[in-house]
Enzyme design. Structure first.
Site, PDB file in Angstrom:
ATOM      1  N   MET A  17      25.146  19.457   1.278  1.00  0.00           N
ATOM      2  CA  MET A  17      25.790  20.767   1.214  1.00  0.00           C
ATOM      3  C   MET A  17      26.004  21.294   2.621  1.00  0.00           C
ATOM      4  O   MET A  17      25.068  21.344   3.406  1.00  0.00           O
ATOM      5  CB  MET A  17      24.898  21.713   0.410  1.00  0.00           C
ATOM      6  CG  MET A  17      24.994  23.188   0.759  1.00  0.00           C
ATOM      7  SD  MET A  17      26.397  23.989  -0.010  1.00  0.00           S
ATOM      8  CE  MET A  17      26.440  25.523   0.912  1.00  0.00           C
ATOM      9  N   CYS A  18      27.200  21.645   2.983  1.00  0.00           N
ATOM     10  CA  CYS A  18      27.485  22.288   4.257  1.00  0.00           C
ATOM     11  C   CYS A  18      26.997  23.731   4.195  1.00  0.00           C
ATOM     12  O   CYS A  18      27.143  24.397   3.170  1.00  0.00           O
ATOM     13  CB  CYS A  18      28.986  22.288   4.532  1.00  0.00           C
ATOM     14  SG  CYS A  18      29.703  20.637   4.614  1.00  0.00           S
ATOM     15  N   ARG A  19      26.449  24.179   5.286  1.00  0.00           N
ATOM     16  CA  ARG A  19      25.983  25.557   5.320  1.00  0.00           C
ATOM     17  C   ARG A  19      26.206  26.084   6.729  1.00  0.00           C
ATOM     18  O   ARG A  19      25.750  25.482   7.700  1.00  0.00           O
ATOM     19  CB  ARG A  19      24.501  25.625   4.969  1.00  0.00           C
ATOM     20  CG  ARG A  19      23.941  27.041   4.975  1.00  0.00           C
ATOM     21  CD  ARG A  19      22.517  27.073   4.484  1.00  0.00           C
ATOM     22  NE  ARG A  19      22.483  26.692   3.076  1.00  0.00           N
ATOM     23  CZ  ARG A  19      22.084  25.516   2.638  1.00  0.00           C
ATOM     24  NH1 ARG A  19      21.683  24.607   3.496  1.00  0.00           N
ATOM     25  NH2 ARG A  19      22.077  25.235   1.363  1.00  0.00           N
ATOM     26  N   ALA A  31      25.785  22.016   7.689  1.00  0.00           N
ATOM     27  CA  ALA A  31      25.224  20.835   7.059  1.00  0.00           C
ATOM     28  C   ALA A  31      26.357  19.994   6.527  1.00  0.00           C
ATOM     29  O   ALA A  31      27.191  20.473   5.793  1.00  0.00           O
ATOM     30  CB  ALA A  31      24.314  21.246   5.921  1.00  0.00           C
TER      31      ALA A  31
END
Length: 357
Positions: free
Chosen positions: A1-3, A160
């Site tokens: 997961m990109c954050r 992320a």
């Protein structure tokens, strides 16, 4: 997961108030799965990065952002904690990372930098290998060679990302640079950044259509030159929701209760602080509003916040019942979408023209 998280303020913020002290910061989300929308893996411990611009311009130091990155877990990096207590900046980008494939490497971290410009991407460009050569063919030699490992690219933000797909984001940034009138310019208006972003999305959609790609691409892009910020919440689909994106604004962002409990406070109508994040950074529901799917948001140098619909074949007007029926399964399966009922949708804060691409 990109954050990722973005902070822009009229006054500099101490990085610790953004990254390390809040109990719901992206660093705490990284190791406490109860705070995250992505429940597929217990921790996000595959590295981090932070980038910021100087509060006061120094000719010797230049106007490019400063960067600190590491492949160690963000919550266990003593240097990050020390630096965050001693650095202030009016514009900060940050990211944490979890990967399901690929090796740990600083070279693969987001975002990317060229001169004053920083760029990051949350999502993925579908079947990118089918359009990569088409994209590359339109680039200048300088931009093409920079993507291939020249020191012109640098890591800058909290983000992320699955590094096995990092190249699509690198090349998306290269495409963005090619849409700027002069990527070496010392300054850019928000309109120039805005148009280059729209041209980038339009080009990627055109390449996908020519290649017969039907899977949607998730294109939550963000770019800044240290003065303006342009971000998109976008998916190349009329039926699916894009990866989540939220914003919060007010006059102060501070700790109101011991234990790292922060909230955004509005003392008057001024917007001294504007934050954009893939997930809300506080437990206060009233602090955050959802950015609509297939919309662009712009923060101007004077701290005006605009939300502008991106009008193309994938746009669905809010007045159309179909806008309320976009499916969440596609983005949720990738850990990129929070529950629809978690926070209230955004209301228009400023009227702005619609944009057609």
């Amino acid at each position: 997961m990109c954050r990722f998280v973005i902070y822009k303020g009229t006054s500099p913020v101490q990085l610790s108030h953004l990254l390390t002290r809040p109990c719901h910061s992206i660093i705490n989300q990284a190791f406490d799965s109860r705070l995250r929308l992505d429940r597929r893996r217990p921790i996000n411990g595959d590295g981090f990065g932070v980038g910021w611009y100087d509060t006061v311009y120094d000719e010797e130091l230049g106007s490019q952002p400063c960067i600190f990155t590491s492949v160690t877990p963000a919550w266990n990096n003593a240097n990050l904690i020390r630096l965050a207590e001693k650095i202030k900046s009016p514009l900060v980008f940050g990211h944490v990372r979890a990967t399901t494939a690929g090796s740990l490497s600083l070279d693969n971290c987001h975002p990317f930098v060229f001169g004053k410009v920083m760029f990051m991407h949350n999502g993925g460009i579908a079947e990118f290998h089918l359009i990569k050569r088409k994209l590359q063919s339109g680039l200048t030699d300088e931009i093409f060679n920079t993507v291939q490992g020249n020191t012109g690219w640098t890591i800058v933000v909290w983000h992320a990302y699955d590094y096995s797909r990092s190249s699509d984001s690198e090349w998306a940034f290269a495409l963005f640079l090619s849409k700027l009138p002069n990527p070496h310019a010392k300054s850019f208006t928000s309109k120039i950044l805005q148009q280059a972003m729209l041209d980038t999305i339009a080009a990627l959609n055109s390449y996908a259509e020519e290649a017969g790609i039907t899977e949607p691409s998730l294109m939550n892009f963000c770019v800044t030159d240290g003065e303006s910020v342009v971000a998109t919440r976008y998916i190349s689909s009329r039926k699916d929701e894009a990866a989540s994106l939220w914003f919060s604004s007010g006059t102060t962002f501070s700790e109101y209760m011991t234990g790292g409990h922060y909230k955004m406070t509005k003392a008057d109508k001024r917007e001294n602080i504007i934050m954009i994040a893939s997930e809300p950074l506080t437990f206060e529901k009233a602090d955050w509003m959802e950015i609509r799917t297939n919309n662009m948001v712009v923060i101007t140098p004077k701290m005006n916040f605009l939300q502008i619909p991106i009008i193309d074949k994938f746009y669905v007007s809010p007045s159309d019942p179909a806008a309320l029926n976009r499916g969440t399964d596609f983005a949720a399966a990738k850990g990129l979408l929070s529950p629809r009922n978690s926070l209230a949708p955004v209301q228009g804060r400023e009227s702005a023209p619609q944009i057609v691409i």
